[in-house]
Motif scaffolding. Structure first.
Motif, PDB file in Angstrom:
ATOM      1  N   GLU A  82       0.825  -1.212   0.000  1.00  0.00           N
ATOM      2  CA  GLU A  82       0.000   0.000   0.000  1.00  0.00           C
ATOM      3  C   GLU A  82       0.860   1.262   0.000  1.00  0.00           C
ATOM      4  O   GLU A  82       0.571   2.220  -0.725  1.00  0.00           O
ATOM      5  CB  GLU A  82      -0.943  -0.001   1.209  1.00  0.00           C
ATOM      6  CG  GLU A  82      -1.961  -1.116   1.204  1.00  0.00           C
ATOM      7  CD  GLU A  82      -1.429  -2.463   1.709  1.00  0.00           C
ATOM      8  OE1 GLU A  82      -2.169  -3.451   1.581  1.00  0.00           O
ATOM      9  OE2 GLU A  82      -0.289  -2.547   2.203  1.00  0.00           O
ATOM     10  N   SER A  83       1.924   1.262   0.798  1.00  0.00           N
ATOM     11  CA  SER A  83       2.820   2.422   0.843  1.00  0.00           C
ATOM     12  C   SER A  83       3.522   2.632  -0.495  1.00  0.00           C
ATOM     13  O   SER A  83       3.648   3.766  -0.968  1.00  0.00           O
ATOM     14  CB  SER A  83       3.868   2.241   1.946  1.00  0.00           C
ATOM     15  OG  SER A  83       3.256   2.202   3.205  1.00  0.00           O
TER      16      SER A  83
ATOM     17  N   ALA B 275       1.020   4.057  -3.001  1.00  0.00           N
ATOM     18  CA  ALA B 275       0.766   5.485  -2.783  1.00  0.00           C
ATOM     19  C   ALA B 275       1.941   6.335  -3.278  1.00  0.00           C
ATOM     20  O   ALA B 275       1.754   7.367  -3.932  1.00  0.00           O
ATOM     21  CB  ALA B 275       0.501   5.754  -1.305  1.00  0.00           C
TER      22      ALA B 275
ATOM     23  N   TRP C  79      -5.440   6.463 -10.075  1.00  0.00           N
ATOM     24  CA  TRP C  79      -4.335   7.244 -10.604  1.00  0.00           C
ATOM     25  C   TRP C  79      -4.828   8.054 -11.756  1.00  0.00           C
ATOM     26  O   TRP C  79      -4.331   8.896 -12.296  1.00  0.00           O
ATOM     27  CB  TRP C  79      -3.190   6.349 -11.064  1.00  0.00           C
ATOM     28  CG  TRP C  79      -2.530   5.668  -9.928  1.00  0.00           C
ATOM     29  CD1 TRP C  79      -2.755   5.862  -8.589  1.00  0.00           C
ATOM     30  CD2 TRP C  79      -1.552   4.665 -10.005  1.00  0.00           C
ATOM     31  NE1 TRP C  79      -1.990   5.046  -7.856  1.00  0.00           N
ATOM     32  CE2 TRP C  79      -1.223   4.293  -8.701  1.00  0.00           C
ATOM     33  CE3 TRP C  79      -0.930   4.028 -11.040  1.00  0.00           C
ATOM     34  CZ2 TRP C  79      -0.289   3.330  -8.404  1.00  0.00           C
ATOM     35  CZ3 TRP C  79       0.003   3.088 -10.739  1.00  0.00           C
ATOM     36  CH2 TRP C  79       0.318   2.742  -9.448  1.00  0.00           C
TER      37      TRP C  79
END
Length: 190
Positions: free
Chosen positions: A20-21, A24, A190
Motif C-alpha cells: 500500500e505504501s 501510494a 491514478w
C-alpha cells in the motif's frame, strides 16, 4: 511475475503495509511526472549507491505503459570518460533542475551534505522532490513526498524499489495489475 510468485510475495508482505505504501508513493511519482514533459524525471542515488536497477525498471515500465515521462535520467556522482550517452549525466543536472522537473532521490543510507545541497537547489528552482530512503532526518524537510523504509523492517530496500517501479504503470498495464494484485486494490484512482 507469474501468479505463484505474486501469491508468495503477497503472503510475505501481508500485514506489513509495504504494498500500500509503495502504491501510494508510486502514485505520487506518476502524478508528478504526469504534469511534466518527457525526460524530466531525474533519478539520483548517494555517493555509494547508484540506483541503476530502479532506473532500468522505470525505463522498462515507461515503455510498457506508454508513459514516456516515467523513463528517468540517471544522474551519476562519477561519470566515466567515454560512458554511453544514457550513463553520462552528472550531478550538475540537479543544479540545473527547475520548475517542471521531478527529482527522485534513492538513499538506502544517509546522504552526504553536498548531495543534499544540490537537491535543495533543485527544490528551490521549482523541482518536485521525492525520496525513497531509510529515515535520514536530513530528508524530512526536503522531500515533497517520501517513502521511508526503516532499516529494522524485514523487507529489503530493493524489494520496496521493485514495488514502487511496478506500481508506476498506467492503469491496465501488466505491472500496474501486479501492484493491484499485491495490494488487493484497484489502481484506477491514478
Amino acid at each position: 511475475m507469474d501468479a505463484v510468485r505474486v501469491s508468495a510475495l503477497r503472503e510475505r508482505l501481508a500485514g506489513t503495509g509495504w504494498p500500500e505504501s509503495a502504491l501510494a508513493f508510486a502514485g505520487a511519482l506518476r502524478r508528478s511526472v504526469g504534469r511534466r514533459t518527457a525526460r524530466d524525471l531525474l533519478l539520483v542515488g548517494t555517493e555509494v549507491y547508484e540506483p541503476w536497477h530502479l532506473a532500468a525498471h522505470l525505463d522498462e515500465e515507461a515503455a510498457r505503459s506508454g508513459v514516456a515521462r516515467l523513463a528517468p535520467t540517471l544522474l551519476r556522482h562519477r561519470v566515466e570518460p567515454g560512458a554511453p550517452a544514457h550513463l553520462s549525466y552528472g550531478l550538475s543536472g540537479l543544479t540545473e533542475a527547475r520548475r517542471g522537473a521531478t527529482v527522485l532521490l534513492v538513499a538506502p543510507a544517509p546522504s552526504e551534505a553536498g548531495l543534499l545541497e544540490r537537491v535543495q537547489d533543485a527544490r528551490r528552482g521549482g523541482a518536485t522532490v521525492l525520496t525513497l530512503d531509510t529515515g535520514d532526518p536530513e530528508l524530512a524537510g526536503l522531500a515533497h513526498q517520501r517513502l521511508t523504509v526503516p532499516t529494522a523492517e524485514p523487507e529489503p530496500f530493493d524489494l520496496v524499489q521493485h514495488l514502487v517501479s511496478s506500481a508506476t504503470g498506467a492503469p491496465g498495464s501488466r505491472l500496474a495489475r501486479l501492484a493491484a494484485q499485491l495490494t488487493g486494490s484497484p489502481v484506477a484512482h491514478w
